[in-house]
Scaffold this motif. Structure first.
Motif, PDB file in Angstrom:
ATOM      1  N   THR A  26       0.837  -1.195   0.000  1.00 32.41           N
ATOM      2  CA  THR A  26       0.000   0.000   0.000  1.00 32.41           C
ATOM      3  C   THR A  26       0.874   1.247   0.000  1.00 32.41           C
ATOM      4  OG1 THR A  26      -0.117   0.299   2.393  1.00 32.41           O
ATOM      5  CG2 THR A  26      -1.695  -1.256   1.409  1.00 32.41           C
ATOM      6  N   THR A  27       0.233   2.388  -0.038  1.00 27.90           N
ATOM      7  CA  THR A  27       0.970   3.652  -0.003  1.00 27.90           C
ATOM      8  C   THR A  27       1.683   3.857   1.327  1.00 27.90           C
ATOM      9  OG1 THR A  27      -1.020   4.816   0.698  1.00 27.90           O
ATOM     10  CG2 THR A  27      -0.537   4.796  -1.663  1.00 27.90           C
ATOM     11  N   LEU A  28       1.325   3.089   2.330  1.00 31.30           N
ATOM     12  CA  LEU A  28       1.989   3.195   3.629  1.00 31.30           C
ATOM     13  C   LEU A  28       3.294   2.408   3.686  1.00 31.30           C
ATOM     14  CD1 LEU A  28      -1.129   2.858   5.946  1.00 31.30           C
ATOM     15  CD2 LEU A  28       0.025   4.949   5.197  1.00 31.30           C
ATOM     16  N   ASP A  29       3.505   1.477   2.750  1.00 26.23           N
ATOM     17  CA  ASP A  29       4.741   0.697   2.695  1.00 26.23           C
ATOM     18  C   ASP A  29       5.821   1.534   2.031  1.00 26.23           C
ATOM     19  OD1 ASP A  29       3.803  -1.812   3.827  1.00 26.23           O
ATOM     20  OD2 ASP A  29       2.584  -1.977   2.010  1.00 26.23           O
ATOM     21  N   ARG A  30       6.968   1.671   2.712  1.00 30.75           N
ATOM     22  CA  ARG A  30       8.018   2.564   2.242  1.00 30.75           C
ATOM     23  C   ARG A  30       9.310   1.798   1.967  1.00 30.75           C
ATOM     24  NH1 ARG A  30       4.694   6.064   0.685  1.00 30.75           N
ATOM     25  NH2 ARG A  30       6.340   7.583   0.387  1.00 30.75           N
ATOM     26  N   CYS A  31      10.082   2.285   1.015  1.00 32.86           N
ATOM     27  CA  CYS A  31      11.374   1.710   0.646  1.00 32.86           C
ATOM     28  C   CYS A  31      12.341   1.809   1.831  1.00 32.86           C
ATOM     29  CB  CYS A  31      11.942   2.466  -0.559  1.00 32.86           C
ATOM     30  SG  CYS A  31      13.601   1.924  -1.062  1.00 32.86           S
ATOM     31  N   ASP A  32      13.016   0.710   2.130  1.00 39.74           N
ATOM     32  CA  ASP A  32      13.981   0.691   3.227  1.00 39.74           C
ATOM     33  C   ASP A  32      15.224   1.518   2.917  1.00 39.74           C
ATOM     34  OD1 ASP A  32      12.400  -0.973   4.827  1.00 39.74           O
ATOM     35  OD2 ASP A  32      13.278  -2.789   3.998  1.00 39.74           O
ATOM     36  N   ARG A  33      15.470   1.840   1.679  1.00 41.53           N
ATOM     37  CA  ARG A  33      16.659   2.618   1.304  1.00 41.53           C
ATOM     38  C   ARG A  33      16.397   4.112   1.271  1.00 41.53           C
ATOM     39  NH1 ARG A  33      20.636  -0.048  -1.907  1.00 41.53           N
ATOM     40  NH2 ARG A  33      21.822   1.844  -1.541  1.00 41.53           N
ATOM     41  N   CYS A  34      15.241   4.533   0.723  1.00 35.82           N
ATOM     42  CA  CYS A  34      15.057   5.968   0.512  1.00 35.82           C
ATOM     43  C   CYS A  34      13.744   6.525   1.059  1.00 35.82           C
ATOM     44  CB  CYS A  34      15.168   6.302  -0.975  1.00 35.82           C
ATOM     45  SG  CYS A  34      13.798   5.650  -1.965  1.00 35.82           S
ATOM     46  N   GLY A  35      12.832   5.665   1.483  1.00 41.95           N
ATOM     47  CA  GLY A  35      11.567   6.135   2.032  1.00 41.95           C
ATOM     48  C   GLY A  35      10.469   6.388   1.011  1.00 41.95           C
ATOM     49  N   ALA A  36      10.751   6.170  -0.274  1.00 45.92           N
ATOM     50  CA  ALA A  36       9.716   6.312  -1.314  1.00 45.92           C
ATOM     51  C   ALA A  36       8.728   5.154  -1.178  1.00 45.92           C
ATOM     52  CB  ALA A  36      10.351   6.294  -2.700  1.00 45.92           C
ATOM     53  N   GLN A  37       7.614   5.232  -1.881  1.00 46.37           N
ATOM     54  CA  GLN A  37       6.632   4.151  -1.827  1.00 46.37           C
ATOM     55  C   GLN A  37       7.260   2.850  -2.307  1.00 46.37           C
ATOM     56  OE1 GLN A  37       2.823   4.927  -3.551  1.00 46.37           O
ATOM     57  NE2 GLN A  37       2.228   2.785  -3.497  1.00 46.37           N
ATOM     58  N   ALA A  38       7.037   1.773  -1.549  1.00 41.79           N
ATOM     59  CA  ALA A  38       7.596   0.469  -1.891  1.00 41.79           C
ATOM     60  C   ALA A  38       6.687  -0.258  -2.884  1.00 41.79           C
ATOM     61  CB  ALA A  38       7.760  -0.379  -0.637  1.00 41.79           C
ATOM     62  N   TYR A  39       7.311  -0.866  -3.870  1.00 44.69           N
ATOM     63  CA  TYR A  39       6.602  -1.672  -4.860  1.00 44.69           C
ATOM     64  C   TYR A  39       7.149  -3.093  -4.934  1.00 44.69           C
ATOM     65  CZ  TYR A  39       4.193   2.437  -6.573  1.00 44.69           C
ATOM     66  OH  TYR A  39       3.387   3.549  -6.668  1.00 44.69           O
ATOM     67  N   VAL A  40       8.196  -3.388  -4.172  1.00 45.40           N
ATOM     68  CA  VAL A  40       8.796  -4.724  -4.165  1.00 45.40           C
ATOM     69  C   VAL A  40       9.009  -5.165  -2.717  1.00 45.40           C
ATOM     70  CG1 VAL A  40      10.798  -6.118  -4.846  1.00 45.40           C
ATOM     71  CG2 VAL A  40       9.944  -4.345  -6.383  1.00 45.40           C
TER      72      VAL A  40
ATOM     73  N   VAL B 159      10.727  -8.263  -0.544  1.00 45.87           N
ATOM     74  CA  VAL B 159      11.667  -9.372  -0.619  1.00 45.87           C
ATOM     75  C   VAL B 159      11.678 -10.079   0.731  1.00 45.87           C
ATOM     76  CG1 VAL B 159      14.067 -10.030  -1.004  1.00 45.87           C
ATOM     77  CG2 VAL B 159      13.107  -8.083  -2.247  1.00 45.87           C
ATOM     78  N   VAL B 160      11.479 -11.389   0.721  1.00 47.05           N
ATOM     79  CA  VAL B 160      11.586 -12.184   1.936  1.00 47.05           C
ATOM     80  C   VAL B 160      12.862 -13.009   1.809  1.00 47.05           C
ATOM     81  CG1 VAL B 160      10.529 -13.954   3.382  1.00 47.05           C
ATOM     82  CG2 VAL B 160       9.087 -12.276   2.197  1.00 47.05           C
TER      83      VAL B 160
ATOM     84  N   SER C 249      16.646 -15.956   6.884  1.00 47.66           N
ATOM     85  CA  SER C 249      16.108 -15.433   8.142  1.00 47.66           C
ATOM     86  C   SER C 249      14.599 -15.242   8.134  1.00 47.66           C
ATOM     87  CB  SER C 249      16.762 -14.089   8.456  1.00 47.66           C
ATOM     88  OG  SER C 249      16.376 -13.123   7.483  1.00 47.66           O
ATOM     89  N   GLY C 250      14.009 -15.201   6.948  1.00 47.89           N
ATOM     90  CA  GLY C 250      12.592 -14.888   6.848  1.00 47.89           C
ATOM     91  C   GLY C 250      12.332 -13.402   6.979  1.00 47.89           C
ATOM     92  N   GLY C 251      13.401 -12.631   7.096  1.00 51.59           N
ATOM     93  CA  GLY C 251      13.275 -11.175   7.192  1.00 51.59           C
ATOM     94  C   GLY C 251      12.716 -10.591   5.911  1.00 51.59           C
ATOM     95  N   GLU C 252      12.085  -9.452   6.056  1.00 58.42           N
ATOM     96  CA  GLU C 252      11.417  -8.808   4.924  1.00 58.42           C
ATOM     97  C   GLU C 252      12.070  -7.467   4.636  1.00 58.42           C
ATOM     98  OE1 GLU C 252       6.911  -8.701   4.393  1.00 58.42           O
ATOM     99  OE2 GLU C 252       7.373  -6.746   5.250  1.00 58.42           O
TER     100      GLU C 252
END
Length: 74
Positions: free
Chosen positions: A12-26, A28-29, A33-36
């Motif tokens: 959703t629009t609330l999910d943000r990129c871990d690198r830059c804070g932009a909206q996330a579209y991918v 990865v699990v 570790s099962g980490g996301e």
């Protein structure tokens, strides 16, 4: 016998990129570790060759960048 299928919820629009804070579209699990991790399209392409072999799931919604429908908000 009951079979349960687990699917990743749509980003959703609330999910943000871990690198830059932009909206996330991918999403990865990581297999180990099962980490996301969440990435915008740009950063997903930048790390794809490194992370994809380590991923148990690569959930890519970058095609939505060209959709005209509004994005869901939770």
């Amino acid at each position: 016998m009951t079979t349960t299928t687990v699917t990743s919820p749509q980003l959703t629009t609330l999910d943000r990129c871990d690198r830059c804070g932009a909206q996330a579209y991918v999403r990865v699990v990581l297999e180990s570790s099962g980490g996301e991790l969440l990435f915008c399209g740009h950063h997903a392409r930048a790390v794809e060759s490194t992370l994809k072999p380590l991923a148990s799931e690569w959930y890519d919604e970058t095609s939505r960048l060209h959709d005209k429908d509004p994005l869901p908000v939770d």
